[in-house]
Design a protein around this motif. Structure first.
Motif, mmCIF file in Angstrom:
data_model
loop_
_atom_site.group_PDB
_atom_site.id
_atom_site.type_symbol
_atom_site.label_atom_id
_atom_site.label_comp_id
_atom_site.label_asym_id
_atom_site.label_seq_id
_atom_site.Cartn_x
_atom_site.Cartn_y
_atom_site.Cartn_z
ATOM 1 N N LEU A 277 0.829 -1.205 0.000
ATOM 2 C CA LEU A 277 0.000 0.000 0.000
ATOM 3 C C LEU A 277 0.862 1.253 0.000
ATOM 4 C CD1 LEU A 277 -2.395 -1.095 2.891
ATOM 5 C CD2 LEU A 277 -2.957 -1.061 0.458
ATOM 6 N N LEU A 278 0.476 2.211 -0.839
ATOM 7 C CA LEU A 278 1.086 3.530 -0.760
ATOM 8 C C LEU A 278 0.552 4.203 0.496
ATOM 9 C CD1 LEU A 278 0.744 4.615 -4.490
ATOM 10 C CD2 LEU A 278 2.838 3.909 -3.301
ATOM 11 N N ILE A 279 1.236 5.235 0.960
ATOM 12 C CA ILE A 279 0.869 5.848 2.230
ATOM 13 C C ILE A 279 -0.564 6.388 2.236
ATOM 14 C CG2 ILE A 279 1.789 8.159 1.779
ATOM 15 C CD1 ILE A 279 2.855 8.016 4.766
ATOM 16 N N GLY A 280 -1.020 6.926 1.123
ATOM 17 C CA GLY A 280 -2.399 7.429 1.044
ATOM 18 C C GLY A 280 -3.418 6.308 1.197
ATOM 19 N N GLU A 281 -3.120 5.161 0.559
ATOM 20 C CA GLU A 281 -4.019 4.004 0.682
ATOM 21 C C GLU A 281 -4.031 3.475 2.114
ATOM 22 O OE1 GLU A 281 -3.467 2.025 -3.729
ATOM 23 O OE2 GLU A 281 -1.801 1.867 -2.280
ATOM 24 N N LEU A 282 -2.842 3.389 2.716
ATOM 25 C CA LEU A 282 -2.750 2.932 4.103
ATOM 26 C C LEU A 282 -3.477 3.904 5.031
ATOM 27 C CD1 LEU A 282 -1.597 0.960 6.203
ATOM 28 C CD2 LEU A 282 0.455 2.412 6.274
ATOM 29 N N SER A 283 -3.291 5.175 4.786
ATOM 30 C CA SER A 283 -3.933 6.211 5.585
ATOM 31 C C SER A 283 -5.450 6.049 5.588
ATOM 32 C CB SER A 283 -3.533 7.587 5.041
ATOM 33 O OG SER A 283 -4.273 8.602 5.642
ATOM 34 N N ARG A 284 -6.012 5.843 4.419
ATOM 35 C CA ARG A 284 -7.466 5.649 4.318
ATOM 36 C C ARG A 284 -7.902 4.340 4.984
ATOM 37 N NH1 ARG A 284 -6.159 8.086 -0.387
ATOM 38 N NH2 ARG A 284 -5.918 6.186 -1.590
ATOM 39 N N TYR B 27 5.188 10.022 11.274
ATOM 40 C CA TYR B 27 5.676 10.280 12.634
ATOM 41 C C TYR B 27 5.934 8.969 13.374
ATOM 42 C CZ TYR B 27 5.886 11.770 17.474
ATOM 43 O OH TYR B 27 6.283 11.954 18.769
ATOM 44 N N TYR B 28 5.013 8.032 13.263
ATOM 45 C CA TYR B 28 5.199 6.735 13.920
ATOM 46 C C TYR B 28 6.446 6.037 13.395
ATOM 47 C CZ TYR B 28 0.503 7.037 16.001
ATOM 48 O OH TYR B 28 -0.602 7.410 16.726
ATOM 49 N N GLU B 29 6.766 6.226 12.140
ATOM 50 C CA GLU B 29 8.015 5.682 11.595
ATOM 51 C C GLU B 29 9.214 6.348 12.264
ATOM 52 O OE1 GLU B 29 8.596 5.736 7.308
ATOM 53 O OE2 GLU B 29 6.421 5.519 7.075
ATOM 54 N N ARG B 30 9.163 7.693 12.361
ATOM 55 C CA ARG B 30 10.295 8.426 12.935
ATOM 56 C C ARG B 30 10.571 8.031 14.385
ATOM 57 N NH1 ARG B 30 7.958 12.663 10.280
ATOM 58 N NH2 ARG B 30 7.174 13.660 12.173
ATOM 59 N N VAL B 31 9.522 7.772 15.163
ATOM 60 C CA VAL B 31 9.723 7.444 16.588
ATOM 61 C C VAL B 31 9.906 5.951 16.828
ATOM 62 C CG1 VAL B 31 8.551 9.537 17.392
ATOM 63 C CG2 VAL B 31 7.239 7.409 17.155
ATOM 64 N N GLY B 32 9.880 5.157 15.764
ATOM 65 C CA GLY B 32 10.185 3.742 15.885
ATOM 66 C C GLY B 32 9.012 2.835 16.207
ATOM 67 N N LEU B 33 7.797 3.350 16.121
ATOM 68 C CA LEU B 33 6.623 2.500 16.340
ATOM 69 C C LEU B 33 6.311 1.657 15.112
ATOM 70 C CD1 LEU B 33 4.293 5.028 18.163
ATOM 71 C CD2 LEU B 33 5.259 2.952 19.139
ATOM 72 N N LEU B 34 6.751 2.116 13.987
ATOM 73 C CA LEU B 34 6.491 1.453 12.716
ATOM 74 C C LEU B 34 7.820 1.306 11.989
ATOM 75 C CD1 LEU B 34 3.944 0.539 11.142
ATOM 76 C CD2 LEU B 34 3.911 2.787 10.076
ATOM 77 N N SER B 35 8.095 0.117 11.510
ATOM 78 C CA SER B 35 9.345 -0.116 10.778
ATOM 79 C C SER B 35 9.339 0.676 9.481
ATOM 80 C CB SER B 35 9.499 -1.598 10.451
ATOM 81 O OG SER B 35 9.532 -2.351 11.641
ATOM 82 N N PRO B 36 10.507 1.145 9.068
ATOM 83 C CA PRO B 36 10.560 1.858 7.785
ATOM 84 C C PRO B 36 10.082 0.946 6.661
ATOM 85 C CG PRO B 36 12.616 2.118 8.997
ATOM 86 C CD PRO B 36 11.802 1.094 9.725
ATOM 87 N N PRO B 37 9.214 1.446 5.803
ATOM 88 C CA PRO B 37 8.686 0.605 4.726
ATOM 89 C C PRO B 37 9.679 0.472 3.574
ATOM 90 C CG PRO B 37 7.808 2.803 4.525
ATOM 91 C CD PRO B 37 8.647 2.791 5.787
ATOM 92 N N LYS B 38 9.390 -0.481 2.716
ATOM 93 C CA LYS B 38 10.155 -0.593 1.469
ATOM 94 C C LYS B 38 9.820 0.632 0.629
ATOM 95 C CE LYS B 38 10.267 -5.599 1.450
ATOM 96 N NZ LYS B 38 9.913 -6.822 0.736
ATOM 97 N N TYR C 67 3.839 0.062 1.983
ATOM 98 C CA TYR C 67 3.573 -0.561 3.278
ATOM 99 C C TYR C 67 2.963 -1.946 3.106
ATOM 100 C CZ TYR C 67 4.382 4.040 5.228
ATOM 101 O OH TYR C 67 4.946 5.226 5.591
ATOM 102 N N SER C 68 3.317 -2.825 4.018
ATOM 103 C CA SER C 68 2.807 -4.195 4.007
ATOM 104 C C SER C 68 1.535 -4.278 4.840
ATOM 105 C CB SER C 68 3.866 -5.140 4.595
ATOM 106 O OG SER C 68 4.051 -4.821 5.963
ATOM 107 N N ALA C 69 0.899 -5.433 4.779
ATOM 108 C CA ALA C 69 -0.271 -5.689 5.626
ATOM 109 C C ALA C 69 0.129 -5.639 7.095
ATOM 110 C CB ALA C 69 -0.882 -7.044 5.279
ATOM 111 N N ALA C 70 1.380 -6.018 7.403
ATOM 112 C CA ALA C 70 1.861 -5.974 8.786
ATOM 113 C C ALA C 70 1.880 -4.533 9.314
ATOM 114 C CB ALA C 70 3.255 -6.590 8.875
ATOM 115 N N ALA C 71 2.168 -3.571 8.448
ATOM 116 C CA ALA C 71 2.155 -2.165 8.875
ATOM 117 C C ALA C 71 0.740 -1.740 9.247
ATOM 118 C CB ALA C 71 2.714 -1.272 7.770
ATOM 119 N N ALA C 72 -0.239 -2.172 8.472
ATOM 120 C CA ALA C 72 -1.642 -1.852 8.789
ATOM 121 C C ALA C 72 -2.030 -2.493 10.122
ATOM 122 C CB ALA C 72 -2.558 -2.325 7.664
#
Length: 151
Positions: free
Chosen positions: A5-12, A23-34, A43-48
């Motif tokens: 998913l692109l960030i807009g798709e994940l966001s929705r 922000y969650y990526e920057r603070v380490g709550l979410l792994s950096p995506p491919k 983003y992967s399904a795991a990120a969602a």
């Protein structure tokens, strides 16, 4: 075609602003995506699933630091449930204290309002300097036990 998913798709999908996801990526709550060749985040399904977990954990009243601790514990192979229990217990104690503080404030404010109401009982007249004696408003400046007519 990209896989993920692109960030807009994940966001929705997770109902979070893209800025929050970054922000969650920057603070380490979410792994950096491919990234795609053009450097778009994928983003992967795991990120969602992780974002869903973060939102649910926030409903427990947990801070982002506490949520990160739970995530880090799980990534280290440690079930974080005991830590969650302690966090929720602490949050409940803090809420109970806040509720008690608010009840005390309400009681004090009601008492002060009664004092103001008595001092300004005749609403047809403007308050005089004796009642409002103070640099700005004596009703605020005086201690509640003080008599507004004393000088």
């Amino acid at each position: 075609m990209t896989e993920g998913l692109l960030i807009g798709e994940l966001s929705r999908r997770v109902n979070l602003p893209a800025q929050t996801i970054r922000y969650y990526e920057r603070v380490g709550l979410l792994s950096p995506p491919k990234r795609t060749v053009s450097h778009y985040r994928i983003y992967s399904a795991a990120a969602a699933e992780r974002l869903d977990f973060i939102q649910k954990a926030k409903r427990f009243g947990l801070s982002l630091d506490q949520i990160k601790r739970l995530i880090d514990l799980r990534q280290d192979g440690v079930p974080p449930c005991a830590d969650l229990k302690a966090m929720v217990k602490q949050h409940l104690a803090e809420l109970d204290q806040h509720i008690q503080d608010m009840l005390n404030l309400r009681q004090e404010l009601a008492h002060r309002y009664e004092h103001i109401e008595a001092a300004l009982s005749n609403s047809s007249e403007l308050p005089d300097e004796i009642v409002c004696n103070g640099k700005i408003c004596g009703l605020i400046e005086q201690d509640i036990g003080d008599n507004p007519t004393s000088t």
